[in-house]
Scaffold this motif. Structure first.
Motif: not given
Length: 301
Positions: A67-74
């Motif tokens: 799945t894609y990350p749930t947040t855009g951190s990093g």
């Protein structure tokens, strides 16, 4: 005499000096414009490069975890690039907006080449998004709530509409009669801008702030009769209040029995700026829940 003539002939006239000054001004404007365009191009190239790197990282995370990350951190970004990331868990899709100065670009699932603009609900060009706190701003799914002293009515209608198909029709009796916008949590000192489009058979209408801990007061507005008109007012949440909303209508003696008012396109935003009307159906806006049944967010239009 000969010396005086030579001196006059060798000097600059006022007209010549003015021409030189104008030319220098024009060259300065052209140079500033060229420098600004060069900066914009550099910012655009930088944010596009950042987005390409971030898109690769998102795809790698998808390949590794499913799945894609749930947040855009990093995500990789230059010091002057700011990200806004939206993830749809149901569809497992993302949309990433990158902004550097006035330059905004986006990448989305399946379209990883940066394109100009921002994702729905995101700010663009360095301007933060705003939220319309009204959950049913155009009566498309239900009419506005009624606050009355009895007898008057409030119902959805297709007879008049400023936006969409419906508006809400308020019909007055001899008692007080108001449309009631939804309540929003608030803290003392918060500033809100309230606006609505109205089509009233009576030239006088009232705005009445309401909410938990809000004392009664009213502000009179004069509008053209039977003409769609946008009316607005800035409000500051008083001390002791914990929620806030606005009633629009009439007290018992401010309009005759049988007076009617259609109300549509309500907007309630934090701050004292009157923005162009927008909701989740507007360009680059999103509903923060069910369409026409939730708050909505997007860039100022």
């Amino acid at each position: 005499m000969d010396m005086k003539r030579r001196t006059a002939q060798n000097g600059f006239t006022i007209v010549e000096l003015l021409i030189v000054i104008v030319i220098i001004g024009i060259l300065a404007v052209l140079a500033i414009g060229a420098f600004s365009r060069s900066q914009d191009q550099a910012r655009a190239a930088s944010v596009q490069s950042d987005l390409k790197s971030s898109a690769k990282q998102l795809e790698q995370a998808k390949a590794e975890t499913g799945t894609y990350p749930t947040t855009g951190s990093g995500l990789p970004a230059s010091p002057n690039t700011a990200y806004q990331y939206a993830y749809d868990a149901t569809a497992d899709t993302f949309c990433l907006t990158g902004t550097n100065g006035s330059q905004s670009f986006k990448v989305t699932t399946g379209a990883l080449t940066p394109v100009s603009g921002g994702c729905p609900g995101h700010g663009v060009g360095g301007v933060a998004p705003i939220t319309n706190l009204i959950t049913n701003p155009t009566s498309e799914t239900t009419g506005y709530a009624l606050n009355s002293g009895g007898g008057c009515t409030s119902a959805r209608s297709t007879a008049q509409a400023q936006g969409g198909t419906y508006s809400t029709l308020l019909t007055k009796t001899t008692n007080y009669c108001f449309h009631r916008a939804n309540s929003t949590p608030a803290t003392p000192g918060q500033v809100f801008m309230f606006s609505a489009w109205v089509y009233s058979s009576n030239a006088t209408i009232l705005f009445v702030p309401r909410g938990t801990g809000v004392s009664y007061s009213s502000i009179s507005k004069t509008v053209p009769v039977n003409t769609w008109t946008r009316v607005s007012q800035v409000y500051t949440v008083p001390a002791g209040a914990s929620s806030y909303y606005i009633d629009v209508g009439w007290e018992a003696g401010t309009a005759p029995s049988g007076a009617t008012m259609y109300i549509d396109n309500i907007m309630f935003t934090e701050g004292n700026t009157l923005y162009n009307y927008a909701d989740g159906s507007s360009a680059n806006w999103i509903w923060n829940g069910a369409a026409h049944g939730a708050t909505s967010t997007g860039p100022p239009l």
